[in-house]
Motif scaffolding. Structure first.
Motif, PDB file in Angstrom:
ATOM      1  N   GLU A 122       0.832  -1.200   0.000  1.00  0.00           N
ATOM      2  CA  GLU A 122       0.000   0.000   0.000  1.00  0.00           C
ATOM      3  C   GLU A 122       0.868   1.253   0.000  1.00  0.00           C
ATOM      4  O   GLU A 122       0.585   2.221  -0.712  1.00  0.00           O
ATOM      5  N   ARG A 123       1.947   1.235   0.800  1.00  0.00           N
ATOM      6  CA  ARG A 123       2.855   2.385   0.818  1.00  0.00           C
ATOM      7  C   ARG A 123       3.540   2.551  -0.534  1.00  0.00           C
ATOM      8  O   ARG A 123       3.749   3.675  -1.005  1.00  0.00           O
ATOM      9  N   ALA A 124       3.904   1.439  -1.177  1.00  0.00           N
ATOM     10  CA  ALA A 124       4.525   1.521  -2.497  1.00  0.00           C
ATOM     11  C   ALA A 124       3.583   2.182  -3.497  1.00  0.00           C
ATOM     12  O   ALA A 124       3.997   3.035  -4.295  1.00  0.00           O
ATOM     13  N   CYS A 125       2.306   1.800  -3.455  1.00  0.00           N
ATOM     14  CA  CYS A 125       1.317   2.405  -4.361  1.00  0.00           C
ATOM     15  C   CYS A 125       1.221   3.906  -4.117  1.00  0.00           C
ATOM     16  O   CYS A 125       1.142   4.697  -5.067  1.00  0.00           O
ATOM     17  N   ARG A 126       1.229   4.315  -2.866  1.00  0.00           N
ATOM     18  CA  ARG A 126       1.115   5.738  -2.542  1.00  0.00           C
ATOM     19  C   ARG A 126       2.384   6.506  -2.890  1.00  0.00           C
ATOM     20  O   ARG A 126       2.354   7.734  -2.982  1.00  0.00           O
ATOM     21  N   SER A 127       3.479   5.791  -3.081  1.00  0.00           N
ATOM     22  CA  SER A 127       4.734   6.430  -3.469  1.00  0.00           C
ATOM     23  C   SER A 127       4.943   6.428  -4.978  1.00  0.00           C
ATOM     24  O   SER A 127       6.006   6.814  -5.462  1.00  0.00           O
ATOM     25  N   GLY A 128       3.947   5.958  -5.715  1.00  0.00           N
ATOM     26  CA  GLY A 128       4.011   6.008  -7.169  1.00  0.00           C
ATOM     27  C   GLY A 128       4.465   4.735  -7.838  1.00  0.00           C
ATOM     28  O   GLY A 128       4.702   4.728  -9.049  1.00  0.00           O
ATOM     29  N   TYR A 129       4.589   3.640  -7.086  1.00  0.00           N
ATOM     30  CA  TYR A 129       5.038   2.368  -7.655  1.00  0.00           C
ATOM     31  C   TYR A 129       3.848   1.430  -7.904  1.00  0.00           C
ATOM     32  O   TYR A 129       2.849   1.481  -7.181  1.00  0.00           O
ATOM     33  N   ALA A 130       4.002   0.580  -8.880  1.00  0.00           N
ATOM     34  CA  ALA A 130       3.005  -0.454  -9.143  1.00  0.00           C
ATOM     35  C   ALA A 130       3.311  -1.662  -8.269  1.00  0.00           C
ATOM     36  O   ALA A 130       4.458  -2.094  -8.173  1.00  0.00           O
ATOM     37  N   ALA A 131       2.280  -2.195  -7.614  1.00  0.00           N
ATOM     38  CA  ALA A 131       2.456  -3.341  -6.733  1.00  0.00           C
ATOM     39  C   ALA A 131       1.406  -4.395  -7.046  1.00  0.00           C
ATOM     40  O   ALA A 131       0.350  -4.098  -7.604  1.00  0.00           O
ATOM     41  N   SER A 132       1.719  -5.629  -6.658  1.00  0.00           N
ATOM     42  CA  SER A 132       0.768  -6.722  -6.848  1.00  0.00           C
ATOM     43  C   SER A 132       1.000  -7.753  -5.755  1.00  0.00           C
ATOM     44  O   SER A 132       2.145  -8.123  -5.476  1.00  0.00           O
ATOM     45  N   CYS A 133      -0.090  -8.192  -5.112  1.00  0.00           N
ATOM     46  CA  CYS A 133      -0.008  -9.175  -4.033  1.00  0.00           C
ATOM     47  C   CYS A 133      -0.672 -10.476  -4.480  1.00  0.00           C
ATOM     48  O   CYS A 133      -1.775 -10.456  -5.028  1.00  0.00           O
ATOM     49  N   VAL A 134      -0.007 -11.590  -4.230  1.00  0.00           N
ATOM     50  CA  VAL A 134      -0.561 -12.875  -4.621  1.00  0.00           C
ATOM     51  C   VAL A 134      -0.036 -13.941  -3.668  1.00  0.00           C
ATOM     52  O   VAL A 134       1.123 -13.892  -3.237  1.00  0.00           O
ATOM     53  N   ARG A 135      -0.897 -14.883  -3.299  1.00  0.00           N
ATOM     54  CA  ARG A 135      -0.456 -16.006  -2.490  1.00  0.00           C
ATOM     55  C   ARG A 135       0.316 -16.975  -3.370  1.00  0.00           C
ATOM     56  O   ARG A 135      -0.034 -17.202  -4.526  1.00  0.00           O
ATOM     57  N   ALA A 136       1.366 -17.550  -2.809  1.00  0.00           N
ATOM     58  CA  ALA A 136       2.238 -18.427  -3.586  1.00  0.00           C
ATOM     59  C   ALA A 136       1.480 -19.572  -4.264  1.00  0.00           C
ATOM     60  O   ALA A 136       1.707 -19.840  -5.455  1.00  0.00           O
ATOM     61  N   PRO A 137       0.560 -20.273  -3.581  1.00  0.00           N
ATOM     62  CA  PRO A 137      -0.160 -21.360  -4.265  1.00  0.00           C
ATOM     63  C   PRO A 137      -0.937 -20.871  -5.483  1.00  0.00           C
ATOM     64  O   PRO A 137      -0.971 -21.550  -6.514  1.00  0.00           O
TER      65      PRO A 137
END
Length: 274
Positions: A122-137
């Motif tokens: 969330e902090r990365a998104c607010r700093s202008g970066y693209a982020a993506s969260c995914v569970r390993a399985p």
């Protein structure tokens, strides 16, 4: 008539915030005391702010955040946890993302690894970066399906472009041969180009056993660990109702760096991406 025509033209040009601001200025005599430069500057600021907010909303949506996690919500008052505030504040600048370094969160189930991982995303998104969260399985399942339908390279290319990829719950079960190769291919595209955040119940020293195949395990750990900050979380599960009163938020409990390089006292300012 001139005012309506100007508003219509601004709307056609997709300058909707500027159009709204212009219409508001024309109907408010308080703006008459301002100079042309000041009024025009307010219109530009309104349009810029609106566009930045839309970009942020898209980044947050694309990040696939499942929790309302934010680094500002960490409970610093709980003495049981001992979370290193200086470390978190240094990482909160996102300079480690600008430097293409990794972050590894280790701890038992329920301790708040996933929450903290999403808070960094969330902090990365607010700093202008693209982020993506995914569970390993789910990540490995997606790559397995992509192999079958011919989209494997496209999926890898998409994941390679994400500034911060959060892989949650890595190592819940020993990796299969295909999963080992998929993880290596994914990290190969991201090493020294993008940042990866890993959460795992398994200590880093036990990753070789979980990954299997010593040669591939060495290659994967080399790309992940050697350029990573490692934070080890400890304490009771925050999913237990008896422990929920220990802190206001899940990750604000016993945490501190144990392995990996120590962060500098002041990390350089991050490079923003839009």
């Amino acid at each position: 008539m001139l005012t309506h025509a100007t508003v219509d033209k601004l709307t056609t040009l997709r300058l909707t915030a500027m159009a709204e601001g212009f219409h508001r200025q024309c109907g408010n005599p308080e703006f008459a005391t301002l100079s042309f430069e000041e009024r025009f500057g307010l219109l530009v600021d309104a349009e810029w702010t609106s566009r930045e907010q839309r970009k942020l909303a898209r980044r947050l949506q694309t990040a696939n955040l499942r929790r309302h996690a934010s680094l500002e919500d960490i409970d610093w008052q709980s003495p049981r946890r001992g979370l290193d505030r200086g470390l978190v504040q240094s990482l909160a600048t996102c300079a480690w993302i600008a430097q293409h370094r990794n972050l590894i969160l280790i701890g038992p189930t329920g301790i708040g690894k996933s929450w903290l991982g999403e808070a960094f995303a969330e902090r990365a998104c607010r700093s202008g970066y693209a982020a993506s969260c995914v569970r390993a399985p789910r990540l490995f399942r997606e790559l397995h399906v992509a192999r079958g339908d011919g989209s494997y390279l496209r999926v890898l290319a998409r994941l390679a472009k994400v500034d911060l990829l959060v892989i949650d719950d890595l190592g819940l079960a020993p990796l299969t041969s295909a999963e080992r190769h998929d993880l290596l291919e994914l990290l190969e595209d991201r090493t020294e180009c993008r940042s990866t955040l890993i959460t795992s119940q398994m200590p880093v020293k036990g990753w070789h056993e979980v990954i299997g195949e010593p040669t591939l395990a060495d290659a994967i750990c080399d790309r992940l660990v050697h350029s990573a900050y490692v934070i080890t979380l400890d304490g009771p599960s925050m999913r237990d109702p008896a422990n929920r009163g220990l802190a206001a938020t899940a990750p604000g409990n016993q945490a501190g760096p144990t392995e990996g390089p120590e962060p500098p006292a002041k990390l350089p300012a991050p490079r923003k991406r839009h």
